[in-house]
Design an enzyme around this catalytic site. Structure first.
Site, PDB file in Angstrom:
ATOM      1  CD  GLU A  67      -2.983   1.103   2.254  1.00 30.84           C
ATOM      2  OE1 GLU A  67      -4.116   1.552   2.052  1.00 30.84           O
ATOM      3  OE2 GLU A  67      -2.622   0.668   3.360  1.00 30.84           O
TER       4      GLU A  67
ATOM      5  CG  HIS B 257      -6.059   1.003  12.710  1.00 27.50           C
ATOM      6  ND1 HIS B 257      -6.568   2.275  12.750  1.00 27.50           N
ATOM      7  CD2 HIS B 257      -5.591   0.833  11.438  1.00 27.50           C
ATOM      8  CE1 HIS B 257      -6.432   2.850  11.568  1.00 27.50           C
ATOM      9  NE2 HIS B 257      -5.832   1.974  10.753  1.00 27.50           N
ATOM     10  CD  GLU B 258      -3.176  -1.974  10.654  1.00 28.68           C
ATOM     11  OE1 GLU B 258      -3.692  -2.201   9.536  1.00 28.68           O
ATOM     12  OE2 GLU B 258      -2.665  -0.877  10.945  1.00 28.68           O
TER      13      GLU B 258
ATOM     14  CD  GLU C 138      -5.894   3.575   6.681  1.00 30.13           C
ATOM     15  OE1 GLU C 138      -5.994   3.326   7.894  1.00 30.13           O
ATOM     16  OE2 GLU C 138      -5.266   2.844   5.897  1.00 30.13           O
TER      17      GLU C 138
END
Length: 885
Positions: A166, A337-338, A360
């Site tokens: 990414e 988060h991930e 995000e």
């Protein structure tokens, strides 16, 4: 993707019910359906990649082949794919397995566009084909494409390989349609040294021995996904696992570090259970690994590869020798988060980088929500104010951009990973969830995920589902906050109390730090207000004005609960009443008032001394988060007085007088069963008091540091980082040499990197220069040098920028490709010297294309505002300090 992380304590220092039903507002018209954005010809689309990879870690090269199943949509004799730094030896196309292959008549590579074009002598008709390509590439030393990380393990030098794709780096390893909308399945196989572990998105399907002693590892075929989510890792690893809901969750580390990942594994189990329930769609892959890697990137801290999350060790592992409460929180946050991305980003992916925030912003919101639910003892809900502040600091500059922004190039996509995408995105989601209610919000999210699984979306696809579930006009408000930039400003009139009820008038403007006469944009702003201790009342400020009638009489608080994304400016008497009621407010509202008062004062919209009044009257036993905020602001003021020793001395005296009693109250030694926020506060206070020259703190830090050579208890893990921060910042040559020797001798790569970073934090300019020179070497590791220079810029931004620019080619080799257009502006942007503005403009003109200058413009705007603050606002602080002794 988790942006590059620093400890929460350091962040604190450098920073930054029942009610009336909300009135209906007119829905904004839906945006017209746009064509899929692509930088490639649309004559073909891939459906499957079969990749065979042979890495040569010792020589930093790899050879590979890929067979791409594709559909040709219109007759053509050329196929253009993304490719970067690849050399092709063969290319051929066939109409399927067993069909005759036709070799390409020409292979053209465009390095600037990062494409490879394959020409064929005869046109290819519409239909299904297989394109087979043989090629070679390079293994880099920074986190982009396929890269290596060197480290020491048990005294031996080791090298591990990882990928980072990414936002647009898969093309460095696989010639591909390297854009998020071109989803396909992937079958990866790799030829690897025997005894090493290979990891990818899917489980290993088979392993076979080769005649030369190597092994051929084949992974199961992945689901349909975007290229940027593919992952491959290889090295001397070990793995632990657990099972939740039929999914094998794993952690992968270098050998000997597996025990440090147990908390991350336990967190993954708890988070997966939570997310399976919240999203209403079970995690669809058979396994989910979290792979810890040494080193660091200037661009990111972790990456959400589907089924194979990549995380740098410092953001995941908990080494008992050094781990603090804030490290534990970081480890959990990163995992949350991930893992949120496994749904928001991986299962459902934005069409194009314009809607990056769908990845995000939502992952950031989910990490905060999940941390609050699963670790209520951390009081994470109070962090919402700090998150909002990070966004507003950026959003109030003229160089800001909308949450949903047009992205035209790879460089612009790289620069989109910023506080608007992450923190503003998170804050807007929190506001909208609060507006519609958490159950309606979740119902909308569940519908969105189920409807668009394995597909690509735009923001309006989400608003449609939430609006259906909530039966409220969410799209109108969402468009206001995501399709235009900026921060609303709600002005609050003096309160009028009559017959036991209080009436206020609200006027919507715009908060800007550097456009004093800007015509304000218009937002529909959800507002919650209350008299202190009273019932909350809700409205939407629509059309620029509204009035509210609140039960009870007393000081009025607007944005009660702090879920709104706007600044609140009170009329003088209304603010005075609120300040007088500060002690009776909830902690989150105390934080909100402190934050608004500080920012509005620095922008000249209210007296700059307003924050000082609040800080001066805050009780010693106020919540730890309140004192962290006060300490952070006082530390930033200390930095603002650079070059003004007399004024700085007055400020530091006040800071010591306010903060030292708080440290004395909680003590240097943690109490049994101490609350987590208190541990974080101690770390913040020691660092802050060391910064403002508290002799007692500096002396105690030095005593403990000296004693730690023979007494491990003198510097326990919870105090190690702030003590070393004090030592490093106040170091003389002898202390700096001692820290340097400790860094050289340290065996742990994670701790070694942290020690090298500390060398860049010295106040002494000569020592800062030594750190810069050290950063050009590979002594601390290939990924450490850029970090050291960044640390120097915290104390000496002009020195760091000038040095980095003078050695630009050397420095750029120490930065991953996605960070290069941001790194140099990041150094210079911390300056308060107007001369830096011309330096940055000259740098951008000479070294950056026009589409990569966004961060440079923001750095310049930040410098201009910083100069303005020091010229026009600090005299008010000086006057307040003189008046209050």
């Amino acid at each position: 993707m988790q942006r590059s992380l620093i400890s929460l304590a350091v962040m604190a220092l450098i920073g930054v019910s029942a009610g009336l039903t909300s009135p209906m507002v007119a829905a904004a018209p839906a945006t017209k359906a746009a064509q899929v954005t692509t930088q490639l010809p649309t004559n073909a689309v891939p459906t499957h990649y079969a990749v065979s990879l042979v890495p040569d870690a010792a020589n930093s090269t790899f050879s590979a082949s890929v067979t791409i199943a594709l559909e040709i949509k219109q007759a053509t004799n050329t196929l253009t794919l993304n490719a970067a730094d690849l050399r092709f030896s063969a290319a051929a196309i066939s109409a399927g397995p067993g069909k005759p292959a036709v070799a390409a008549s020409d292979i053209g590579v465009d390095n600037d566009k990062q494409t490879a074009t394959f020409k064929f002598a005869q046109p290819l008709a519409k239909g299904s084909y297989q394109l087979k390509l043989d090629y070679t590439g390079v293994i880099g030393t920074q986190a982009a494409g396929l890269f290596s990380l060197d480290y020491q393990n048990g005294g031996a030098k080791k090298r591990a390989l990882y990928t980072q794709f990414e936002n647009s780096e898969a093309r460095r390893v696989i010639p591909s349609w390297d854009e998020p909308n071109y989803k396909a399945t992937f079958a990866l196989e790799a030829t690897v040294p025997a005894g090493q572990m290979a990891v990818s998105n899917m489980p290993v399907a088979s392993t076979s021995k080769l005649a030369d002693g190597r092994e051929l590892v084949r992974f199961a075929t992945s689901p349909k996904m975007s290229t940027y989510l593919l992952f491959f890792g290889l090295g001397e690893f070990e793995r632990a696992s657990a099972v939740e809901s039929g999914v094998e969750l794993g952690v992968v580390t270098q050998k000997g570090s597996l025990g440090q990942a147990q908390f991350a594994l336990d967190s993954s189990v708890a988070v997966l259970k939570e997310y399976n329930d919240y999203f209403g769609v079970k995690y669809p892959l058979p396994k989910l690994d979290n792979i810890a890697a040494p080193g660091r990137s200037q661009f990111f801290g972790a990456m959400e590869n589907w089924g194979a999350i990549f995380t740098f060790e410092y953001a995941m592992l908990l080494d008992p020798r050094v781990a603090t409460q804030s490290d534990k929180e970081t480890s959990f946050l990163v995992a949350a988060h991930e893992m949120a991305h496994q749904w928001f980003g991986d299962l459902v992916t934005m069409n194009w980088w314009d809607d990056l925030w769908l990845n995000e912003g939502f992952a950031s919101w989910m990490e905060s929500r999940t941390t609050t639910r699963l670790h209520p003892e951390w009081k994470w809900e109070l962090k919402a104010v700090g998150t909002r502040e990070q966004a507003m600091e950026r959003d109030a500059l003229a160089t800001t951009h909308p949450v949903v922004q047009h992205i035209a190039t790879v460089e612009q996509a790289s620069q989109a990973f910023d506080s608007i995408t992450y923190q503003k995105g998170e804050s807007v989601i929190r506001m909208l969830e609060n507006y519609v209610g958490d159950e309606a919000w979740r119902a909308g999210v569940r519908s969105y995920i189920a409807k668009h699984a394995y597909g690509n979306t735009r923001s309006d696809d989400l608003w449609v589902e939430v609006e259906k579930a909530a039966r409220k006009p969410v799209t109108a408000i969402a468009h206001d906050f995501t399709l235009q930039p900026g921060v609303p400003l709600i002005r609050v009139s003096e309160a009028v109390c009559k017959n036991g009820k209080t009436t206020i008038a609200l006027t919507q403007g715009e908060f800007s730090k550097d456009q004093e006469n800007k015509k304000p944009l218009s937002w529909r702003v959800p507002v919650i207000a209350q008299t202190i201790g009273g019932t909350t009342v809700r409205t939407v400020v629509n059309g620029g004005k509204a009035s509210m009638t609140l039960p009870g009489c007393g000081a009025v608080l607007v944005n009660a609960g702090q879920s709104g994304y706007y600044r609140t400016l009170y009329a003088p008497k209304a603010f005075a009443a609120l300040a007088g009621s500060f002690a009776g407010m909830s902690t989150i509202d105390q934080l909100g008032l402190l934050s608004d008062t500080w920012s509005l004062g620095m922008a000249g919209l209210m007296p700059a001394s307003g924050f000082m009044d609040l800080a001066n009257t805050a009780p010693v036993d106020a919540a730890p988060q309140v004192w962290q905020k006060i300490a952070g602001v006082l530390a930033s003021l200390h930095a603002s007085y650079e070059g003004k020793p007399e004024q700085r001395a007055a400020l530091d005296k006040f800071a010591r007088a306010r903060l030292a009693p708080v440290l004395a109250r909680i003590g240097w030694t943690a109490a049994k069963d101490e609350a987590a926020p208190v541990a974080n506060l101690r770390e913040t206070l020691v660092s802050a008091l060391g910064m403002v020259g508290d002799e007692g703190v500096v002396a105690e830090a030095r005593r403990r540091y000296a004693a730690s050579a023979t007494d491990a208890a003198a510097m326990p893990a919870a105090l190690r980082r702030p003590i070393l921060a004090v030592i490093a910042a106040n170091a003389d040559a002898a202390a700096w040499d001692q820290l340097h020797a400790a860094a050289q001798e340290e065996k742990s790569t994670m701790i070694k990197s942290e020690l090298y970073d500390l060398l860049g934090t010295a106040k002494d300019k000569a020592l800062a220069q030594r750190a810069l020179e050290l950063a050009l070497t590979d002594e601390g590791g290939a990924t450490t040098g850029a970090s050291i220079i960044g640390r120097v810029s915290g104390q000496h931004p002009d020195l760091a920028f000038d040095f980095a620019l003078a050695h630009r080619e050397q420095v750029e080799k120490k930065i991953d490709a996605t960070s290069r257009s941001r790194y140099f502006p990041g150094l210079g942007g911390r300056s308060a010297d107007p001369a830096m503005i011309d330096k940055l403009r000259a740098y951008a003109k000479e070294h950056l294309p026009a589409d990569a200058q966004g961060d440079t413009k923001t750095a310049i705007a930040s410098i201009q505002y910083r100069v303005k603050v020091r010229t026009t606002r600090l005299p008010e602080i000086d006057a307040w300090l003189a008046k209050h002794g």
